[in-house]
Scaffold this motif. Structure first.
Motif, PDB file in Angstrom:
ATOM      1  N   HIS A  87      48.217 -46.918 -18.673  1.00  0.00           N
ATOM      2  CA  HIS A  87      47.199 -47.408 -19.615  1.00  0.00           C
ATOM      3  C   HIS A  87      47.575 -47.053 -21.056  1.00  0.00           C
ATOM      4  CE1 HIS A  87      43.228 -48.513 -21.082  1.00  0.00           C
ATOM      5  NE2 HIS A  87      43.147 -47.339 -21.667  1.00  0.00           N
ATOM      6  N   THR A  91      47.426 -52.013 -22.795  1.00  0.00           N
ATOM      7  CA  THR A  91      46.447 -52.566 -21.880  1.00  0.00           C
ATOM      8  C   THR A  91      46.024 -53.962 -22.336  1.00  0.00           C
ATOM      9  OG1 THR A  91      44.415 -52.028 -20.658  1.00  0.00           O
ATOM     10  CG2 THR A  91      44.415 -51.526 -23.023  1.00  0.00           C
ATOM     11  N   ASN A  97      39.948 -48.043 -18.897  1.00  0.00           N
ATOM     12  CA  ASN A  97      40.768 -47.437 -17.849  1.00  0.00           C
ATOM     13  C   ASN A  97      39.908 -46.611 -16.905  1.00  0.00           C
ATOM     14  OD1 ASN A  97      43.178 -44.810 -17.579  1.00  0.00           O
ATOM     15  ND2 ASN A  97      43.294 -46.762 -16.544  1.00  0.00           N
TER      16      ASN A  97
END
Length: 194
Positions: A87, A91, A97
């Motif tokens: 992440h 992203t 996340n």
């Protein structure tokens, strides 16, 4: 253009308004991790189109429709189910996340971690039972068709009662998002140079 009807659209990420548009550079290439054609299987095995009965798999056009509607309206969440290290590298804009390990008891998610995630998703407790009536619709994704993190998260959510009709699987993940030349951002909302 992204589709014949959609040139660009905006999405909120980390409190910032970001424009989603395709990279028009015809010389652009994928970074190494997403350009590789071979990965050891297991664990990186091709994932089925359908994770399980009742959970719909979507492509890029459907993901964009979700981002423009449910995500922007607040009735849906876009879940980056990858581990935090992935992440941090970048992203899909609008994603939060929540690692697959926090959503699946078989992967070590304890009751406290599960409850924190479910509260974020809009689920509540009624007595000793979970109530998913107001739970948000979720689109879960990971690194791509060879990544099992989001399917594992989906199976975990189903095992604790999350309704299948409120779960969607974006199988293409980060790999196909980038193949389509769509933007990647840091968790803080800065564009990642692709």
């Amino acid at each position: 253009m992204i589709t014949p009807e959609i040139g660009e659209f905006s999405v909120k990420h980390a409190g910032k308004e970001l424009m989603i548009r395709r990279n028009q550079d015809t010389d652009a290439l994928l970074e190494f991790d997403f350009a590789r054609t071979s990965r050891p299987c297991p664990p990186f095995c091709a994932q089925p189109i359908q994770v399980t009965d009742g959970v719909n798999t979507i492509g890029e056009v459907e993901l964009i429709a979700f981002m423009k509607t449910a995500l922007n309206e607040g009735s849906g969440l876009l879940i980056d189910a990858r581990t935090p290290d992935w992440h941090e590298r970048g992203t899909i804009p609008g994603s939060i996340n929540v690692p697959f390990t926090h959503l699946n008891p078989d992967q070590g998610a304890d009751e406290i971690t599960l409850e924190e995630s479910l509260i974020l998703f809009g689920a509540t407790m009624k007595g000793k039972n979970r109530d998913f009536t107001e739970a948000k619709t979720l689109v879960l994704w990971c690194n791509g068709p060879w990544c099992g993190q989001s399917p594992t998260a989906i199976r975990g959510l189903l095992s604790i009662g999350y309704p299948a009709e409120k779960l969607y699987y974006y199988r293409g993940g980060m790999q196909l998002w980038q193949v389509f030349g769509l933007p990647v951002v840091t968790p803080e909302g800065e564009l990642v140079d692709q």
